[in-house]
Design a protein around this motif. Structure first.
Motif, PDB file in Angstrom:
ATOM      1  N   PHE A   3       0.815  -1.214   0.000  1.00  0.00           N
ATOM      2  CA  PHE A   3       0.000   0.000   0.000  1.00  0.00           C
ATOM      3  C   PHE A   3       0.853   1.271   0.000  1.00  0.00           C
ATOM      4  O   PHE A   3       0.464   2.278  -0.575  1.00  0.00           O
ATOM      5  N   LYS A   6       1.450   2.977  -3.193  1.00  0.00           N
ATOM      6  CA  LYS A   6       0.276   3.589  -3.820  1.00  0.00           C
ATOM      7  C   LYS A   6       0.043   5.015  -3.310  1.00  0.00           C
ATOM      8  O   LYS A   6      -0.846   5.704  -3.773  1.00  0.00           O
ATOM      9  N   LEU A  26      -4.013   6.161  -3.908  1.00  0.00           N
ATOM     10  CA  LEU A  26      -4.460   4.819  -3.533  1.00  0.00           C
ATOM     11  C   LEU A  26      -5.964   4.692  -3.767  1.00  0.00           C
ATOM     12  O   LEU A  26      -6.437   3.697  -4.310  1.00  0.00           O
ATOM     13  N   ALA A  32      -6.536  -1.361  -5.339  1.00  0.00           N
ATOM     14  CA  ALA A  32      -5.780  -1.004  -4.134  1.00  0.00           C
ATOM     15  C   ALA A  32      -6.719  -0.522  -3.028  1.00  0.00           C
ATOM     16  O   ALA A  32      -6.543  -0.877  -1.860  1.00  0.00           O
ATOM     17  N   ALA A  36      -7.162  -2.343   0.492  1.00  0.00           N
ATOM     18  CA  ALA A  36      -6.890  -1.632   1.749  1.00  0.00           C
ATOM     19  C   ALA A  36      -8.070  -1.757   2.702  1.00  0.00           C
ATOM     20  O   ALA A  36      -7.888  -2.028   3.899  1.00  0.00           O
ATOM     21  N   LEU A 147      -5.341   3.974   7.903  1.00  0.00           N
ATOM     22  CA  LEU A 147      -4.678   3.483   6.705  1.00  0.00           C
ATOM     23  C   LEU A 147      -3.169   3.663   6.865  1.00  0.00           C
ATOM     24  O   LEU A 147      -2.392   2.761   6.577  1.00  0.00           O
ATOM     25  N   ILE A 168      -0.078   1.066   7.056  1.00  0.00           N
ATOM     26  CA  ILE A 168       1.180   1.597   6.540  1.00  0.00           C
ATOM     27  C   ILE A 168       1.830   2.404   7.651  1.00  0.00           C
ATOM     28  O   ILE A 168       1.171   3.214   8.296  1.00  0.00           O
TER      29      ILE A 168
END
Length: 172
Positions: A3, A6, A26, A32, A36, A147, A168
């Motif tokens: 991720f 992205k 993203l 993606a 996610a 995220l 992330i």
């Protein structure tokens, strides 16, 4: 899926010296974005929750599909004056001033377990205000999910009493 690859890096935005991590790239990639949301759903699957709460605006983008996937209700935290009817409010300190979040009075009932969802954990001011709104309502914070987490800005420290999930992790 990676991720982090992205996410677009925009240097010197919104001011010189800031490296802004833009999640819109993203979100524009349908596979993606789906991956996610599915990964966040999986990471939160073992949590006992009644509701998902999220602050505007990008928290809505992740909180709504996560609530849908998990079959849970959604509570929106908005800037002042955006919600009709009676609201409760929590103000918090920004780097340069104050801001506030509001939610509908009675949207979270005493004892309900709430997962707080937002796009990015940076300094933690917005999410800490969300935690306070949940507590003011008598709800319980089941966890917080992001995220992306920007390391080194102190956000996680403000949430040390809560389970924190972030897909992330990157340097600020």
């Amino acid at each position: 899926m990676d991720f982090a690859n992205k996410i677009r890096l925009i240097k010197d935005f919104p001011k010189p010296g800031v490296n802004f991590r833009d999640i819109t790239t993203l979100l524009q990639d349908g596979q993606a974005f789906k991956a996610a949301v599915d990964a966040m759903t999986q990471a939160c699957a073992d949590m006992e929750i009644d509701l998902i709460a999220c602050p505007e605006a990008r928290g809505f983008v992740l909180g709504a599909p996560l609530a849908y996937n998990m079959g849970k209700g959604l509570v929106l935290f908005r800037k002042p004056g955006k919600l009709p009817g009676k609201t409760i409010k929590h103000s918090y300190q920004l780097e340069y001033g104050m801001d506030s979040l509001e939610m509908h009075e009675g949207a979270i009932l005493p004892g309900q377990k709430v997962l707080l969802v937002d796009d990015v954990l940076a300094t933690g001011g917005t999410v800490a205000a969300g935690v306070e709104l949940i507590k003011q309502s008598g709800g319980q914070v089941a966890g917080v999910a992001f995220l992306m987490e920007l390391l080194g800005l102190g956000g996680r420290e403000k949430l040390r009493d809560h389970r924190v999930i972030s897909l992330i992790k990157c340097d600020a």
